[in-house]
Design a protein around this motif. Sequence first.
Motif, PDB file in Angstrom:
ATOM      1  N   ALA A   1     -16.889  12.610 -54.644  1.00 53.13           N
ATOM      2  CA  ALA A   1     -16.357  12.868 -55.997  1.00 53.13           C
ATOM      3  C   ALA A   1     -15.520  11.712 -56.534  1.00 53.13           C
ATOM      4  O   ALA A   1     -14.762  11.891 -57.478  1.00 53.13           O
ATOM      5  CB  ALA A   1     -15.545  14.168 -56.035  1.00 53.13           C
ATOM      6  N   GLY A   2     -15.674  10.519 -55.959  1.00 50.78           N
ATOM      7  CA  GLY A   2     -14.877   9.388 -56.400  1.00 50.78           C
ATOM      8  C   GLY A   2     -15.652   8.306 -57.115  1.00 50.78           C
ATOM      9  O   GLY A   2     -15.131   7.643 -58.000  1.00 50.78           O
ATOM     10  N   ASN A   3     -16.925   8.095 -56.737  1.00 49.11           N
ATOM     11  CA  ASN A   3     -17.738   7.069 -57.393  1.00 49.11           C
ATOM     12  C   ASN A   3     -19.210   7.459 -57.292  1.00 49.11           C
ATOM     13  O   ASN A   3     -19.551   8.509 -56.741  1.00 49.11           O
ATOM     14  CB  ASN A   3     -17.486   5.686 -56.782  1.00 49.11           C
ATOM     15  N   TYR A   4     -20.073   6.585 -57.803  1.00 46.23           N
ATOM     16  CA  TYR A   4     -21.507   6.903 -57.843  1.00 46.23           C
ATOM     17  C   TYR A   4     -22.337   5.911 -57.035  1.00 46.23           C
ATOM     18  O   TYR A   4     -23.488   5.640 -57.368  1.00 46.23           O
ATOM     19  CB  TYR A   4     -21.984   6.968 -59.295  1.00 46.23           C
ATOM     20  N   THR A   5     -21.762   5.387 -55.964  1.00 43.99           N
ATOM     21  CA  THR A   5     -22.546   4.552 -55.063  1.00 43.99           C
ATOM     22  C   THR A   5     -23.386   5.452 -54.163  1.00 43.99           C
ATOM     23  O   THR A   5     -23.175   6.669 -54.086  1.00 43.99           O
ATOM     24  CB  THR A   5     -21.643   3.661 -54.197  1.00 43.99           C
ATOM     25  N   LYS A   6     -24.312   4.848 -53.448  1.00 52.50           N
ATOM     26  CA  LYS A   6     -25.233   5.624 -52.615  1.00 52.50           C
ATOM     27  C   LYS A   6     -24.524   6.418 -51.524  1.00 52.50           C
ATOM     28  O   LYS A   6     -25.039   7.443 -51.070  1.00 52.50           O
ATOM     29  CB  LYS A   6     -26.272   4.697 -51.981  1.00 52.50           C
ATOM     30  N   TYR A   7     -23.345   5.964 -51.115  1.00 52.20           N
ATOM     31  CA  TYR A   7     -22.644   6.673 -50.048  1.00 52.20           C
ATOM     32  C   TYR A   7     -22.173   8.061 -50.490  1.00 52.20           C
ATOM     33  O   TYR A   7     -21.952   8.931 -49.656  1.00 52.20           O
ATOM     34  CB  TYR A   7     -21.457   5.837 -49.560  1.00 52.20           C
ATOM     35  N   GLN A   8     -22.035   8.252 -51.802  1.00 54.40           N
ATOM     36  CA  GLN A   8     -21.594   9.546 -52.308  1.00 54.40           C
ATOM     37  C   GLN A   8     -22.695  10.346 -52.990  1.00 54.40           C
ATOM     38  O   GLN A   8     -22.512  11.540 -53.247  1.00 54.40           O
ATOM     39  CB  GLN A   8     -20.414   9.353 -53.264  1.00 54.40           C
ATOM     40  N   THR A   9     -23.834   9.720 -53.273  1.00 58.13           N
ATOM     41  CA  THR A   9     -24.905  10.447 -53.970  1.00 58.13           C
ATOM     42  C   THR A   9     -26.179  10.603 -53.143  1.00 58.13           C
ATOM     43  O   THR A   9     -26.932  11.557 -53.333  1.00 58.13           O
ATOM     44  CB  THR A   9     -25.272   9.750 -55.291  1.00 58.13           C
ATOM     45  N   LYS A  10     -26.431   9.674 -52.224  1.00 57.48           N
ATOM     46  CA  LYS A  10     -27.665   9.732 -51.442  1.00 57.48           C
ATOM     47  C   LYS A  10     -27.518  10.730 -50.300  1.00 57.48           C
ATOM     48  O   LYS A  10     -26.499  10.751 -49.602  1.00 57.48           O
ATOM     49  CB  LYS A  10     -28.006   8.350 -50.890  1.00 57.48           C
ATOM     50  N   VAL A  11     -28.541  11.558 -50.103  1.00 58.62           N
ATOM     51  CA  VAL A  11     -28.474  12.620 -49.094  1.00 58.62           C
ATOM     52  C   VAL A  11     -29.789  12.713 -48.322  1.00 58.62           C
ATOM     53  O   VAL A  11     -30.842  12.310 -48.821  1.00 58.62           O
ATOM     54  CB  VAL A  11     -28.181  13.997 -49.752  1.00 58.62           C
ATOM     55  N   PRO A  12     -29.750  13.260 -47.112  1.00 64.45           N
ATOM     56  CA  PRO A  12     -31.005  13.557 -46.414  1.00 64.45           C
ATOM     57  C   PRO A  12     -31.794  14.615 -47.196  1.00 64.45           C
ATOM     58  O   PRO A  12     -31.210  15.503 -47.812  1.00 64.45           O
ATOM     59  CB  PRO A  12     -30.532  14.119 -45.066  1.00 64.45           C
ATOM     60  N   PHE A  13     -33.104  14.492 -47.165  1.00 66.64           N
ATOM     61  CA  PHE A  13     -33.927  15.505 -47.830  1.00 66.64           C
ATOM     62  C   PHE A  13     -35.331  15.520 -47.232  1.00 66.64           C
ATOM     63  O   PHE A  13     -35.977  14.474 -47.125  1.00 66.64           O
ATOM     64  CB  PHE A  13     -34.042  15.241 -49.337  1.00 66.64           C
ATOM     65  N   TYR A  14     -35.758  16.705 -46.848  1.00 64.68           N
ATOM     66  CA  TYR A  14     -37.165  16.858 -46.475  1.00 64.68           C
ATOM     67  C   TYR A  14     -37.609  18.310 -46.648  1.00 64.68           C
ATOM     68  O   TYR A  14     -36.783  19.227 -46.758  1.00 64.68           O
ATOM     69  CB  TYR A  14     -37.441  16.364 -45.056  1.00 64.68           C
ATOM     70  N   ILE A  15     -38.913  18.472 -46.732  1.00 63.65           N
ATOM     71  CA  ILE A  15     -39.527  19.797 -46.859  1.00 63.65           C
ATOM     72  C   ILE A  15     -40.486  19.997 -45.700  1.00 63.65           C
ATOM     73  O   ILE A  15     -41.392  19.186 -45.480  1.00 63.65           O
ATOM     74  CB  ILE A  15     -40.294  19.941 -48.194  1.00 63.65           C
TER      75      ILE A  15
END
Length: 614
Positions: A488-502
């Motif tokens: 909740a502090g910035n919009y770099t990948k460390y705060q927005t990128k997440v694991p995802f799979y189906i």
Amino acid sequence: MLVEKTNHYKTLLFSYLLNLVVILLIAYSYFEYVNNISYTLAISYYITTFISHFAVLSVLPLLLSFLAFYITKKQKLSNVIFILLATINIIVLKLDTLVYSQFRFHISPFVLEMVFGKNAGDIFHIDSSNIIKAIAFIILIILIQVFILFIAKKLTEKKIKTKLILYTLLSSLVFSHITFAWADAGFYRPITQAKEVYPLFFPLTAKSLLAKMNLINKELIEKNQKLYKLDNKGAIKYPLTELSYTAPEKKKNFLLLTIDSWRYTCMDSIVTPNLYKLSKQSQVFNNHHSGSNATADGMFTLFYGVSGLCNDSFTNHEIPPAFMSVLKSQGYDMNILGSATLENPPFDKNIFLNVENLRLNSNGDSPYKRDIDITKNWTAHYNKRDKKTPFFDFLFFDAAHGYDVPKDYPKIFSPALDIVDYTALDNDYNPDKMLNLYKNSLHFIDSLIGEVINTLTENNQLENTIIVVTSDHGQEFNDNKKGFWNHAGNYTKYQTKVPFYIFDADKDPQEFNHLSLHYDVTPTLMNNYLGVKNKPSEISIGKNLFNTSKREWFLCGYKNSYAIIEENKITRVVKNSGIFTITDKSLNPLESENIDYPIFEKAIEDINRFYVKK
């Protein structure tokens, strides 16, 4: 008698000025977050604004103690009022510096609701050592106030003049506001950033006046106003067209496994062995981002496929996600299990609005205990449910967010902290032990998820279940060396990128490297598995996950701000303020870069897509 009264007013005035010194020493930490003030005007502005603004913020104890003495003529009462209010003032400022250092926003009703709202203890975890430190700090400030009053009396006796100091403060205040009005009209970022850095800072603006005088670029003003004046308070038409679907004859089950604050680098064979094993049988999206860097809006973007800036209005209008509406209409049995409360953020009033008998809270006085509780509840519910009825189950684990793990759980990663002292986090803090605690909590969650997967396998239900694995947002450990921690502090990948799979047993394992987003998830599930005929653009601002066409940018945001994230830069806009910053992907300012207005126009269209145009 008159001399005594006058002297007491002077004593309170000196106390105010001495308190201002204490305030400035605490507030000096805000300077760390000011960028590019190498020019003489900017330096002069920040010096005068720093002093005059906090002089204004510190004046309330003085005025009220003046008033109390004027009415009652009691020196002791006015002294007590001054000490009490000055102490509160300093405590609130100190708290604000701590909040701002980690999240880059100030104490506000939004923050207070999160900290003191219903079941806030599920979200924020304060240990006894921090409570002891807080009590010690309060006692120290009270003692300082007593000492300040003592010094102030001595200064009064020496008949020191204060007029020059007061005139200097007033002149600084006038210079500060006039300078900001000029900078605001010309979008001079080295100065306008002060509006975001300083708490309760409401500087003078004069765009309309200067525009009438033809002293500024009217066209530029109009373009920039569009960046933050979003039309998201009117009537809502969501979806854009009525849902159309033909329910499949053989319905798949859905299991959504989410981990709060799951960092994209922490899904591997060591940190999360069970989830990693399942990923090797799944459709993995290696470049997946949440639509926000905060929980409430990250989950909102996942379920609605709509910008997080629309969260409040959708919640106020009590509009459920199209995805949840389709599941309900097709007769899915739902088991919604959040480790933290579902009332704060108010998921019970938006995402799970139409879920009957919604379980709002879990049992346990710590995140790991509540994680155990939702796992046990899921298993018990699964064992007694009608296996012929399709189900949608949601589990939201919280131990990683709370850096929490059972004391007797093996320390896979060591050395590790036992507990995180959030007040110690700054740009010089070594994150290694904290990161190891975080990884241990993820490993613990993974063990619980392993139990869930085993239950499905043992009951021959794995092949008939679509499993979606992801997080609400990422988690940062000062990776960019800019003093940012958690989220909740910035919009770099460390705060927005997440694991995802189906996981879909009918599909061969595959990895995708194109940019995919939370906005894409529910449209894909509806189109691919629930027979929904609506286009993704009619029910979201995303596209089908398996559409590999290149995205040049994406929108990410939450209640207070949003960003356009491009390949090499991040443009962040503070909502309802006009403040914007342009940085590279590591948050280094790009002063020579300008806003790409065509991209922002498209982004604002996406934000406003489901609002009825006036």
